[in-house]
Design an enzyme around this catalytic site. Structure first.
Site, PDB file in Angstrom:
ATOM      1  N   ASN A   9       0.869  -1.175   0.000  1.00  0.00           N
ATOM      2  CA  ASN A   9       0.000   0.000   0.000  1.00  0.00           C
ATOM      3  C   ASN A   9       0.906   1.225   0.000  1.00  0.00           C
ATOM      4  OD1 ASN A   9      -1.777   2.059   0.488  1.00  0.00           O
ATOM      5  ND2 ASN A   9      -2.405   1.357   2.521  1.00  0.00           N
ATOM      6  N   LYS A  11       0.094   4.260  -0.222  1.00  0.00           N
ATOM      7  CA  LYS A  11      -0.540   5.419   0.422  1.00  0.00           C
ATOM      8  C   LYS A  11      -0.320   6.677  -0.451  1.00  0.00           C
ATOM      9  CE  LYS A  11      -0.088   3.065   4.800  1.00  0.00           C
ATOM     10  NZ  LYS A  11       0.020   3.129   6.248  1.00  0.00           N
ATOM     11  N   HIS A  96      -9.467   1.048   4.972  1.00  0.00           N
ATOM     12  CA  HIS A  96      -8.138   1.165   5.584  1.00  0.00           C
ATOM     13  C   HIS A  96      -8.236   2.079   6.811  1.00  0.00           C
ATOM     14  CE1 HIS A  96      -3.998   2.332   6.283  1.00  0.00           C
ATOM     15  NE2 HIS A  96      -3.688   1.184   5.716  1.00  0.00           N
ATOM     16  N   GLU A  98      -6.560   4.470   7.886  1.00  0.00           N
ATOM     17  CA  GLU A  98      -6.412   5.914   7.674  1.00  0.00           C
ATOM     18  C   GLU A  98      -7.695   6.512   7.100  1.00  0.00           C
ATOM     19  OE1 GLU A  98      -2.779   5.283   5.594  1.00  0.00           O
ATOM     20  OE2 GLU A  98      -1.957   4.616   7.507  1.00  0.00           O
ATOM     21  N   GLY A 174       2.825   2.285  10.772  1.00  0.00           N
ATOM     22  CA  GLY A 174       3.745   3.407  10.606  1.00  0.00           C
ATOM     23  C   GLY A 174       4.452   3.807  11.882  1.00  0.00           C
ATOM     24  N   SER A 214       3.780  -2.107  10.251  1.00  0.00           N
ATOM     25  CA  SER A 214       5.245  -2.132  10.408  1.00  0.00           C
ATOM     26  C   SER A 214       5.866  -3.463  10.003  1.00  0.00           C
ATOM     27  CB  SER A 214       5.642  -1.755  11.843  1.00  0.00           C
ATOM     28  OG  SER A 214       5.206  -0.436  12.144  1.00  0.00           O
TER      29      SER A 214
HETATM   30  P1  13P Z   1       3.227   0.393   7.602  1.00  0.00           P
HETATM   31  O1  13P Z   1       3.754  -0.900   7.019  1.00  0.00           O
HETATM   32  O2  13P Z   1       3.939   1.607   7.126  1.00  0.00           O
HETATM   33  O3  13P Z   1       3.134   0.298   9.106  1.00  0.00           O
HETATM   34  O4  13P Z   1       1.713   0.555   7.080  1.00  0.00           O
HETATM   35  C1  13P Z   1       0.849  -0.510   7.188  1.00  0.00           C
HETATM   36  C2  13P Z   1      -0.379  -0.208   6.427  1.00  0.00           C
HETATM   37  O5  13P Z   1      -1.157   0.636   6.790  1.00  0.00           O
HETATM   38  C3  13P Z   1      -0.601  -0.946   5.165  1.00  0.00           C
HETATM   39  O6  13P Z   1      -1.883  -0.736   4.673  1.00  0.00           O
END
Ligand code: 13P
Length: 252
Positions: A9, A11, A96, A98, A174, A214
């Site tokens: 992803n 983002k 998701h 976010e 993250g 992560s």
């Molecule tokens: P990270 O791997 O940066 O923690 O993000 C995970 C995520 O939200 C994947 O959709």
């Protein structure tokens, strides 16, 4: 046997040059592994077509990070399933964290997206996961159960097979904090049992449940070693081709 599924992803990252470069490196670096795992990347909407072109000779699939549930019309700024299908998307993230916690999406809206995605021929990846405060208050199972029941509301058993679930504890996204393999397994097992109650146990044996939060080359194999962890949804580490390829290699 569930085939491992590794999805990146991206983002709100990359630009027109780096998105194509990243896709090309993932395509060439996964030639030997792409039969053993399902691999997908989810770039920003505006780079989907360029990335699809860069991946066209590979078996790396593309997914969208979001979509809107209406078919067409006056929905300024939104993107429909038909548009995503039209440019070669196979998958779509729905709900998701976010989008839930930054943009404010509700379970009801996410359910409309999951339903519309399947109706339009996309394979939704329904993301669920608890906040840190919810984990600390031992509410993880309750929150994830609600997100699954409402997110999949009205979906027939036949349509469930189109769905992938991604468990992403919000506190691990993250932050560099990864759920321990046991913490991931516990929630994944709970999810599979719940799906078994909602549908049919034999059916839910086929559903892939990804872990996200992560994920890095160094923790991918241990997470994938858990019985109910069928794949990984990777954020930050999917922006570096070497790391993403190492995670794929650790997953098969
Ligand atoms: P990270 O791997 O940066 O923690 O993000 C995970 C995520 O939200 C994947 O959709």
């Amino acid at each position: 046997m569930r085939k491992p599924f590794v999805a990146g992803n991206w983002k709100m990252n990359t630009d027109s040059r780096t998105s194509v470069e990243l896709a090309e490196r993932i395509a060439s670096g996964s030639m030997d592994t792409s039969q053993k795992a399902t691999i997908a990347v989810c770039p920003p909407f505006v780079y989907l077509q360029a990335v699809a072109k860069a991946l066209s000779a590979s078996s790396v699939a593309i997914g969208a990070q979001d979509m809107y549930f209406e078919a067409k019309g006056a929905f300024t700024g939104e993107i429909s399933t038909a548009m995503l299908k039209d440019i070669g998307c196979i998958y779509c993230l729905c709900g998701h964290s976010e989008r839930r916690h930054v943009i404010g999406e509700t379970d009801e809206l996410i359910n409309k997206k999951v339903t519309a995605a399947i109706g339009g021929g996309l394979l939704p990846i329904l993301c669920v996961g608890e906040l840190l405060a919810e984990r600390e208050a031992t509410q993880t199972d309750k929150v994830v159960t609600r997100q699954l029941k409402e997110g999949l509301s009205g979906l027939s058993a036949e349509k469930l097979s189109a769905v992938t679930i991604a468990y992403e504890p919000v506190w691990a996204i993250g932050t560099g904090l990864t759920a321990t393999p046991q913490q991931a397994q516990d929630v994944h097992e709970m999810i599979r049992e719940l799906l078994g109650q909602m549908y049919d146990a034999s059916l839910t044996e086929e559903i892939r449940i990804l872990y996200g939060g992560s994920v890095k080359p160094g923790n991918a194999a241990e997470l994938m070693g858990q019985k109910d962890v069928d794949g990984l949804l990777v954020g930050g580490a999917s922006l570096k081709a070497d790391d993403f390829l190492a995670i794929i290699n650790a997953s098969i």
